[in-house]
Design a protein around this motif. Structure first.
Motif, PDB file in Angstrom:
ATOM      1  N   LEU A  37       0.825  -1.212   0.000  1.00 39.97           N
ATOM      2  CA  LEU A  37       0.000   0.000   0.000  1.00 39.97           C
ATOM      3  C   LEU A  37       0.856   1.257   0.000  1.00 39.97           C
ATOM      4  O   LEU A  37       0.464   2.285  -0.564  1.00 39.97           O
ATOM      5  N   GLY A  38       2.037   1.188   0.613  1.00 42.85           N
ATOM      6  CA  GLY A  38       2.970   2.310   0.551  1.00 42.85           C
ATOM      7  C   GLY A  38       3.427   2.563  -0.874  1.00 42.85           C
ATOM      8  O   GLY A  38       3.529   3.711  -1.322  1.00 42.85           O
ATOM      9  N   VAL A  39       3.678   1.479  -1.611  1.00 44.68           N
ATOM     10  CA  VAL A  39       4.044   1.594  -3.022  1.00 44.68           C
ATOM     11  C   VAL A  39       2.894   2.212  -3.804  1.00 44.68           C
ATOM     12  O   VAL A  39       3.093   3.122  -4.626  1.00 44.68           O
ATOM     13  N   VAL A  40       1.683   1.750  -3.539  1.00 43.11           N
ATOM     14  CA  VAL A  40       0.499   2.294  -4.224  1.00 43.11           C
ATOM     15  C   VAL A  40       0.347   3.786  -3.909  1.00 43.11           C
ATOM     16  O   VAL A  40       0.006   4.579  -4.799  1.00 43.11           O
ATOM     17  N   VAL A  72       1.604   3.212   6.019  1.00 38.31           N
ATOM     18  CA  VAL A  72       0.919   3.612   4.785  1.00 38.31           C
ATOM     19  C   VAL A  72       0.507   5.077   4.881  1.00 38.31           C
ATOM     20  O   VAL A  72       0.658   5.844   3.915  1.00 38.31           O
ATOM     21  N   ALA A  73       0.001   5.490   6.033  1.00 37.82           N
ATOM     22  CA  ALA A  73      -0.413   6.880   6.215  1.00 37.82           C
ATOM     23  C   ALA A  73       0.775   7.821   6.024  1.00 37.82           C
ATOM     24  O   ALA A  73       0.643   8.867   5.367  1.00 37.82           O
ATOM     25  N   GLU A  74       1.918   7.450   6.571  1.00 35.96           N
ATOM     26  CA  GLU A  74       3.111   8.291   6.426  1.00 35.96           C
ATOM     27  C   GLU A  74       3.559   8.387   4.971  1.00 35.96           C
ATOM     28  O   GLU A  74       3.887   9.468   4.480  1.00 35.96           O
ATOM     29  N   GLN A  75       3.550   7.259   4.272  1.00 33.62           N
ATOM     30  CA  GLN A  75       3.960   7.254   2.867  1.00 33.62           C
ATOM     31  C   GLN A  75       2.984   8.051   2.005  1.00 33.62           C
ATOM     32  O   GLN A  75       3.393   8.828   1.144  1.00 33.62           O
ATOM     33  N   ARG A 143       5.454  20.924   3.739  1.00 30.47           N
ATOM     34  CA  ARG A 143       4.674  20.041   4.614  1.00 30.47           C
ATOM     35  C   ARG A 143       3.304  20.669   4.839  1.00 30.47           C
ATOM     36  O   ARG A 143       3.027  21.264   5.861  1.00 30.47           O
ATOM     37  N   LEU A 144       2.433  20.516   3.854  1.00 26.46           N
ATOM     38  CA  LEU A 144       1.115  21.134   3.890  1.00 26.46           C
ATOM     39  C   LEU A 144       0.100  20.294   4.652  1.00 26.46           C
ATOM     40  O   LEU A 144      -0.810  20.815   5.289  1.00 26.46           O
ATOM     41  N   VAL A 145       0.220  18.970   4.571  1.00 28.55           N
ATOM     42  CA  VAL A 145      -0.668  18.057   5.290  1.00 28.55           C
ATOM     43  C   VAL A 145       0.133  17.420   6.399  1.00 28.55           C
ATOM     44  O   VAL A 145       1.154  16.781   6.156  1.00 28.55           O
ATOM     45  N   ALA A 146      -0.316  17.607   7.616  1.00 28.17           N
ATOM     46  CA  ALA A 146       0.447  17.098   8.763  1.00 28.17           C
ATOM     47  C   ALA A 146      -0.087  15.767   9.245  1.00 28.17           C
ATOM     48  O   ALA A 146      -1.148  15.353   9.081  1.00 28.17           O
TER      49      ALA A 146
END
Length: 146
Positions: A37-40, A72-75, A143-146
């Motif tokens: 999911l990180g790749v996606v 996944v959220a971080e990526q 860094r617009l979305v934290a």
């Protein structure tokens, strides 16, 4: 470990046992599903090649996974911030071109070609890092979305 006369334990050994060494926080390798999911999350920005704004794919992944999987959220957040940053930079380039009555295009067009190639390379590089279970920080990202 040895116990002295009062019943207190003291470490009389020269080394410390391996299980008592504090190695700091453990960084578990993300699961295969998380890595995929990180790749996606990164590669979903390639929807731009079909005419869809590049931030839409990472935004969808981030919204769906931000409360479920921290990796996944971080990526997805990193990919989203990178693609939003490029949108801001493109807006600034258009503004410069308009304000200079087209003269700015002499700089903007070559810069846009380099930026497009860099976007493609960095997106693929980030996807490869995510597949390895490692985080990737895009350069020049707001860094617009934290």
């Amino acid at each position: 470990m040895m116990t002295d006369i009062d019943g207190d334990r003291s470490d009389m050994s020269i080394g410390t046992p391996a299980d008592s060494v504090d190695s700091g926080p453990t960084t578990a390798t993300p699961s295969t599903d998380s890595r995929n999911l990180g790749v996606v999350a990164h590669l979903s920005a390639l929807v731009a090649l079909a005419g869809v704004p590049s931030f839409i794919g990472p935004l969808v992944v981030w919204v769906l996974q931000r409360d479920r999987d921290p990796f996944v959220a971080e990526q997805a957040r990193e990919a989203l911030n990178f693609n939003l940053s490029l949108l801001v930079y493109a807006g600034a380039a258009v503004a410069v071109s308009i304000l200079t009555i087209g003269l700015g295009l002499l700089v903007v067009i070559p810069a846009a070609i380099v930026a497009a190639l860099a976007w493609l390379v960095l997106t693929v590089l980030a996807a490869v890092r995510a597949a390895e279970g490692k985080t990737y920080r895009y350069p020049l990202t707001l860094r617009l979305v934290a």
